[in-house]
Scaffold this motif. Structure first.
Motif, PDB file in Angstrom:
ATOM      1  N   GLY A 178     -15.182  -8.490  35.416  1.00  0.00           N
ATOM      2  CA  GLY A 178     -14.077  -9.386  35.750  1.00  0.00           C
ATOM      3  C   GLY A 178     -14.409 -10.300  36.909  1.00  0.00           C
ATOM      4  N   ALA A 215      -6.936  -9.516  32.636  1.00  0.00           N
ATOM      5  CA  ALA A 215      -6.928  -8.171  32.057  1.00  0.00           C
ATOM      6  C   ALA A 215      -7.711  -7.153  32.887  1.00  0.00           C
ATOM      7  N   THR A 216      -8.241  -7.553  34.015  1.00  0.00           N
ATOM      8  CA  THR A 216      -9.023  -6.620  34.822  1.00  0.00           C
ATOM      9  C   THR A 216      -8.132  -5.889  35.816  1.00  0.00           C
ATOM     10  N   GLU A 217      -8.685  -4.880  36.423  1.00  0.00           N
ATOM     11  CA  GLU A 217      -7.945  -4.107  37.410  1.00  0.00           C
ATOM     12  C   GLU A 217      -8.177  -4.622  38.827  1.00  0.00           C
ATOM     13  N   THR A 218      -8.879  -5.702  38.969  1.00  0.00           N
ATOM     14  CA  THR A 218      -9.131  -6.297  40.278  1.00  0.00           C
ATOM     15  C   THR A 218      -7.827  -6.879  40.817  1.00  0.00           C
ATOM     16  N   PRO A 219      -7.514  -6.652  42.087  1.00  0.00           N
ATOM     17  CA  PRO A 219      -6.267  -7.199  42.652  1.00  0.00           C
ATOM     18  C   PRO A 219      -6.233  -8.721  42.579  1.00  0.00           C
ATOM     19  N   ASN A 220      -5.052  -9.257  42.314  1.00  0.00           N
ATOM     20  CA  ASN A 220      -4.905 -10.710  42.172  1.00  0.00           C
ATOM     21  C   ASN A 220      -5.276 -11.462  43.443  1.00  0.00           C
TER      22      ASN A 220
END
Length: 184
Positions: A3, A94-99
């Protein structure tokens, strides 16, 4: 990790052009993508699509002339961090990385690449036509890589960042040599 690399790829494209990457993403992911974006969700999709098409044509046509490059660089320098952040969010939704991290990385990379482009423009007194065409092709390729091959797109973006750092060092050395010449 993928991501972040996709974010780098898309944000690097925003560091070169503004309308073209947004238009390509809207065509690839559908116009409904913009309903999820914080700023662009308030604009009607047909109006947004019309604005993106118009601005992409302005970028493609005006970037081939010196006066157009000057005009575009002013607009792109102001808007590239915002567009880089939007591109990062659109690609890495769609990733789990913080916005906040995606926005920070995307906006920063787009701004750095835009600053390097402005620096080269003023140092060379205008970008050569072959460099402008290369930017257009690289911008489109980076957006496509962000979706289809984020690993390769991220590596290209990191190479562009390395080029930016090398350019900054070269400009600093050039500046110091000029100052040493003026102040013996």
């Amino acid at each position: 990790m993928i991501g972040i690399l996709a974010t780098l790829s898309a944000s690097a494209a925003a560091g070169m052009r503004i309308g073209i990457p947004l238009l390509i993403i809207s065509l690839l992911r559908g116009i409904n993508l913009w309903s999820e974006m914080p700023i662009l969700s308030r604009i009607s999709p047909p109006i947004l699509l019309g604005c993106l098409i118009s601005w992409s044509l302005v970028e493609l046509l005006a970037s081939k002339r010196l006066w157009g490059q000057r005009f575009l660089q002013l607009i792109q320098l102001l808007l590239s961090p915002l567009v880089g952040a939007i591109m990062g969010l659109a690609v890495a939704a769609a990733t789990e990385t913080p916005n906040w991290l995606i926005v920070l990385i995307g906006g920063s990379l787009a701004l750095v690449l835009q600053l390097v482009q402005v620096g080269w423009f003023y140092r060379l007194r205008g970008l050569p036509l072959w460099a402008v065409f290369l930017q257009d092709i690289l911008c489109i390729a980076l957006v496509l890589f962000a979706f289809d091959a984020p690993w390769q797109g991220g590596l290209i973006a990191l190479l562009l960042l390395w080029f930016a750092v090398r350019s900054a060092k070269q400009w600093y050395d050039w500046y110091r040599q000029g100052r040493a010449y003026l102040n013996p």
